[in-house]
Scaffold this motif. Structure first.
Motif, PDB file in Angstrom:
ATOM      1  N   GLU A  35      -7.435   2.654   6.139  1.00  0.00           N
ATOM      2  CA  GLU A  35      -6.406   2.594   5.105  1.00  0.00           C
ATOM      3  C   GLU A  35      -5.025   2.490   5.743  1.00  0.00           C
ATOM      4  O   GLU A  35      -4.175   1.709   5.286  1.00  0.00           O
ATOM      5  N   LYS A  36      -4.804   3.235   6.820  1.00  0.00           N
ATOM      6  CA  LYS A  36      -3.501   3.201   7.509  1.00  0.00           C
ATOM      7  C   LYS A  36      -3.247   1.828   8.138  1.00  0.00           C
ATOM      8  O   LYS A  36      -2.130   1.303   8.056  1.00  0.00           O
ATOM      9  N   SER A  73      -3.467   3.684  -1.595  1.00  0.00           N
ATOM     10  CA  SER A  73      -2.244   2.898  -1.720  1.00  0.00           C
ATOM     11  C   SER A  73      -2.449   1.427  -1.375  1.00  0.00           C
ATOM     12  O   SER A  73      -1.495   0.654  -1.436  1.00  0.00           O
ATOM     13  N   VAL A  74      -3.666   1.063  -0.996  1.00  0.00           N
ATOM     14  CA  VAL A  74      -3.999  -0.327  -0.706  1.00  0.00           C
ATOM     15  C   VAL A  74      -5.212  -0.714  -1.532  1.00  0.00           C
ATOM     16  O   VAL A  74      -5.935   0.147  -2.033  1.00  0.00           O
ATOM     17  N   GLU A 119       2.131  -4.720   5.121  1.00  0.00           N
ATOM     18  CA  GLU A 119       3.562  -4.729   5.449  1.00  0.00           C
ATOM     19  C   GLU A 119       3.929  -5.892   6.360  1.00  0.00           C
ATOM     20  O   GLU A 119       5.076  -6.332   6.378  1.00  0.00           O
ATOM     21  N   THR A 141      -4.676  -1.011   7.162  1.00  0.00           N
ATOM     22  CA  THR A 141      -4.527  -1.954   6.052  1.00  0.00           C
ATOM     23  C   THR A 141      -3.081  -1.967   5.566  1.00  0.00           C
ATOM     24  O   THR A 141      -2.508  -3.031   5.314  1.00  0.00           O
ATOM     25  N   LYS A 142      -2.473  -0.791   5.464  1.00  0.00           N
ATOM     26  CA  LYS A 142      -1.057  -0.706   5.055  1.00  0.00           C
ATOM     27  C   LYS A 142      -0.175  -1.500   6.012  1.00  0.00           C
ATOM     28  O   LYS A 142       0.723  -2.226   5.584  1.00  0.00           O
ATOM     29  N   GLN A 143      -0.417  -1.330   7.314  1.00  0.00           N
ATOM     30  CA  GLN A 143       0.385  -2.055   8.308  1.00  0.00           C
ATOM     31  C   GLN A 143       0.221  -3.560   8.159  1.00  0.00           C
ATOM     32  O   GLN A 143       1.192  -4.309   8.284  1.00  0.00           O
TER      33      GLN A 143
END
Length: 156
Positions: A95-96, A28-29, A103, A98-100
């Motif tokens: 990945e988690k 998702s990134v 955001e 990177t999402k933060q």
């Protein structure tokens, strides 16, 4: 459906490792493969592994931010447009994070596809906590260590 940088998914050392990554990550990134990452001397590397993993070895000049301990304040010194490559062992934890970061407004950020395991599998340099070259890699666990084909596996 994810966003990929130069087909990062086809750039790992083995097809079975690639299959694992395709199923473990949600893509998702934006992702970057290790060959592309090595050619980005302008990028800041963020290590999202535990501090014990980071202390064994890490990508030279990377900054430890952790996963469980991560707080956006740890990157408050970085401009939102700074090129950033986030990594962990295989790319799941990074990945988690990177999402933060996305955001939080970071715009030039990538998850390292295959993580430090693929970095080492490609024989790229890593350093210990004193900045000295090393072959030791924290392999996270014996289950995950199978994906590390080079280097000396350390389990702590």
């Amino acid at each position: 459906m994810g966003i990929f940088s130069s087909n990062a998914q086809s750039k790992v050392s083995s097809s079975s490792y690639n299959l694992l990554l395709k199923t473990m990550l949600d893509h998702s990134v934006e992702e970057i493969n290790v060959d592309e990452a090595l050619r980005r001397p302008d990028a800041v590397f963020l290590d999202t592994r535990s501090f014990d993993e980071y202390a064994v070895s890490h990508i030279p000049a990377s900054k430890w931010v952790g996963f469980e301990e991560f707080d956006i304040e740890k990157v408050s010194d970085l401009e939102k447009g700074t090129p950033i490559i986030v990594y962990c062992s295989i790319g799941y934890r990074s990945e988690k994070i990177t999402k933060q970061l996305v955001e939080s407004g970071f715009t030039n950020i990538y998850n390292l596809y295959g993580g430090i395991f693929e970095w080492v599998n490609r024989s790229y340099p890593i350093v210990d906590s004193y900045g000295n070259p090393t072959d030791q890699v924290h392999a996270y666990s014996r289950k995950w260590g199978v994906w590390l084909s080079r280097g000396e596996k350390i389990y702590q």
